[in-house]
Design an enzyme around this catalytic site. Structure first.
Site, PDB file in Angstrom:
ATOM      1  N   SER A 131     -29.761  68.204  99.612  1.00  0.00           N
ATOM      2  CA  SER A 131     -28.984  67.560 100.681  1.00  0.00           C
ATOM      3  C   SER A 131     -29.297  66.072 100.756  1.00  0.00           C
ATOM      4  O   SER A 131     -28.394  65.237 100.835  1.00  0.00           O
ATOM      5  CB  SER A 131     -29.294  68.216 102.034  1.00  0.00           C
ATOM      6  OG  SER A 131     -28.956  69.583 102.004  1.00  0.00           O
ATOM      7  N   CYS A 146     -25.597  78.423 104.448  1.00  0.00           N
ATOM      8  CA  CYS A 146     -25.463  77.363 105.442  1.00  0.00           C
ATOM      9  C   CYS A 146     -24.407  77.705 106.497  1.00  0.00           C
ATOM     10  O   CYS A 146     -24.444  77.204 107.601  1.00  0.00           O
ATOM     11  CB  CYS A 146     -25.081  76.060 104.769  1.00  0.00           C
ATOM     12  SG  CYS A 146     -25.954  75.803 103.238  1.00  0.00           S
TER      13      CYS A 146
HETATM   14  C1  LIG Z   1     -28.469  74.537  98.090  1.00  0.00           C
HETATM   15  C2  LIG Z   1     -27.467  73.495  97.796  1.00  0.00           C
HETATM   16  C3  LIG Z   1     -27.584  72.206  98.325  1.00  0.00           C
HETATM   17  C4  LIG Z   1     -28.673  71.835  99.302  1.00  0.00           C
HETATM   18  O1  LIG Z   1     -29.928  71.748  98.676  1.00  0.00           O
HETATM   19  P1  LIG Z   1     -31.241  71.737  99.611  1.00  0.00           P
HETATM   20  O2  LIG Z   1     -32.353  71.464  98.665  1.00  0.00           O
HETATM   21  O3  LIG Z   1     -31.319  73.087 100.237  1.00  0.00           O
HETATM   22  O4  LIG Z   1     -31.056  70.643 100.595  1.00  0.00           O
HETATM   23  C5  LIG Z   1     -26.639  71.269  97.987  1.00  0.00           C
HETATM   24  N1  LIG Z   1     -25.637  71.572  97.158  1.00  0.00           N
HETATM   25  C6  LIG Z   1     -25.484  72.793  96.613  1.00  0.00           C
HETATM   26  C7  LIG Z   1     -24.359  73.058  95.686  1.00  0.00           C
HETATM   27  C8  LIG Z   1     -26.390  73.807  96.931  1.00  0.00           C
HETATM   28  O5  LIG Z   1     -26.234  75.014  96.415  1.00  0.00           O
END
Ligand SMILES: *Cc1c(COP(=O)(O)O)cnc(C)c1O
Length: 394
Positions: free
Chosen positions: A70, A323
């Site tokens: 993120s 999410c």
């Molecule tokens: C899980 C995910 C994120 C977020 O990653 P985090 O490390 O949990 O913040 C962003 N983009 C995609 C496509 C994801 O699957």
């Protein structure tokens, strides 16, 4: 327990966990300190940077460690937007089925005066490079398209999109969180300018990730403070976590071909088995998809009830992305590929890992078939469908 929710998070590998535990004890110095104990932590950090860079075809100085996917998405997009603004370019191209870390950042930029074009991903969940090309305007500063979708697993034509962007001189960012460590990714060959990745999606620890930024691209800080990460991300680095991420990525990369072959075979059997359920349909392109991703819609049921009953049988799955679970809205990804609300509500994502067995796959097929039939038994929508009061869509 059968864990089929690898797209939400993965278990840390033994190598990554051992690396992290030993470094918590041994390399706890501050990498910015000059004495030997700090310098030992610095060496660990720079070795990890080299390892991560080499796996994706980058140079170590092009890697910034972050708190995860993120943060990397936010920093990549806000940096490209700031560069665009300076040059008088405030148009951004993306897709409707990006992760919320991308979509919400774009929403924020719209409020600040940027214009965002969201490309159609069509019913197969794939962006067409010629549509990216057609959407590029004189004032386009960024194209951001995810490498592989986290819900339906479709792998985008990233190399072709990269070539279009490079030719048109527009920055290209890709959220590669679902791709890195699972399928080959090379920032040179794919002509990627900015890329986000996250350790916990490839058997590394949570709260660690990285941003690749091609040299020469000036990043904007999200966190101000010290001069860590070449002044682009302040805060004392999470040395054990970063080293564990590098260990997990090396391991994932070394075993990639073998793991992908096994997972693809298991995935294909799951798709075949679940296709036997009446009024069910696979979401996303059959072939351009991640080795571990299966996503179905079943007409006449609620995805949430399906998940709870599968949990009773020891199967961990998801209706879409972690999410958005807890919200009653259907997945924005399924709506983007044209599923209507009723159908999108009955979705199931199974994301399997390299340790899945053929027996477990058969158990999943049996459980899903039985639970879907059971739930349809007292679904008012299903009753209307079978009584002909409503038309079947699938
Ligand atoms: C899980 C995910 C994120 C977020 O990653 P985090 O490390 O949990 O913040 C962003 N983009 C995609 C496509 C994801 O699957």
């Amino acid at each position: 327990m059968i864990y089929a929710d690898q797209a939400a998070t993965t278990k840390m590998s033994d190598a990554a966990a051992e690396c992290m535990c030993s470094l918590i004890r041994e390399a706890w110095g501050n990498p910015s300190s000059l004495y030997a104990h700090g310098q030992r932590a610095k060496e660990v950090l720079e070795q990890a940077r080299q390892d991560v860079a080499s796996v994706i075809g980058a140079e170590p100085k092009e890697i910034i460690f972050t708190s995860g996917g993120s943060e990397a998405d936010n920093q990549a997009i806000l940096s490209a937007a700031a560069l665009g603004r300076k040059a008088g370019k405030t148009h951004i191209i993306s897709t409707a089925f990006e992760h919320h870390a991308v979509l919400h950042t774009l929403k924020k930029l719209e409020k600040e005066g940027f214009t965002v074009t969201l490309l159609d991903v069509h019913e197969n969940g794939l962006v067409r490079p010629e549509e990216v090309e057609a959407a590029i305007r004189d004032d386009t500063c960024l194209v951001t398209v995810m490498y592989a979708n986290n819900e339906i697993g479709t792998i985008q034509p990233i190399r072709e999109i990269g070539a279009v962007c490079r030719e048109k001189n527009v920055l290209f960012h890709t959220d590669a969180v679902q791709a890195v460590g699972h399928i080959p990714v090379n920032v040179q060959e794919d002509q990627i300018d900015l890329l986000s990745a996250s350790a916990h999606k490839f058997h590394g620890p949570k709260g660690v990730g990285f941003l690749y930024a091609r040299k020469g691209i000036r990043l904007t800080n999200l966190i101000e403070g010290g001069a860590q990460e070449r002044g682009k991300r302040a805060g004392t680095e999470n040395v054990p976590g970063i080293a564990a991420m590098a260990a997990a990525l090396r391991e994932a990369n070394a075993g990639m071909a073998r793991n992908a072959a096994h997972m693809t075979a298991m995935r294909d059997r799951l798709i075949e088995g679940l296709s036997g359920i009446p009024h069910a349909a696979l979401n996303g392109d059959r072939d351009h998809r991640l080795p571990g991703n299966v996503n179905f819609c079943f007409e006449g049921i609620e995805g949430e009830s399906l998940l709870l009953l599968l949990d009773d049988r020891g199967i961990c799955a998801s209706s879409g992305s972690a999410c958005t679970s807890g919200s009653l809205d259907p997945s924005h990804v399924l709506l983007a590929i044209g599923r209507v609300h009723d159908v999108a509500h009955g979705s199931l994502r199974l994301s399997i890992g390299e340790d899945i067995t053929a027996d477990q796959v058969e158990e999943i097929i049996r459980a899903v078939s039985e639970v879907v039939q059971y739930l349809r038994g007292f679904s008012p929508i299903w009753r209307d469908l079978t009584a002909g009061k409503k038309a079947f869509i699938l």
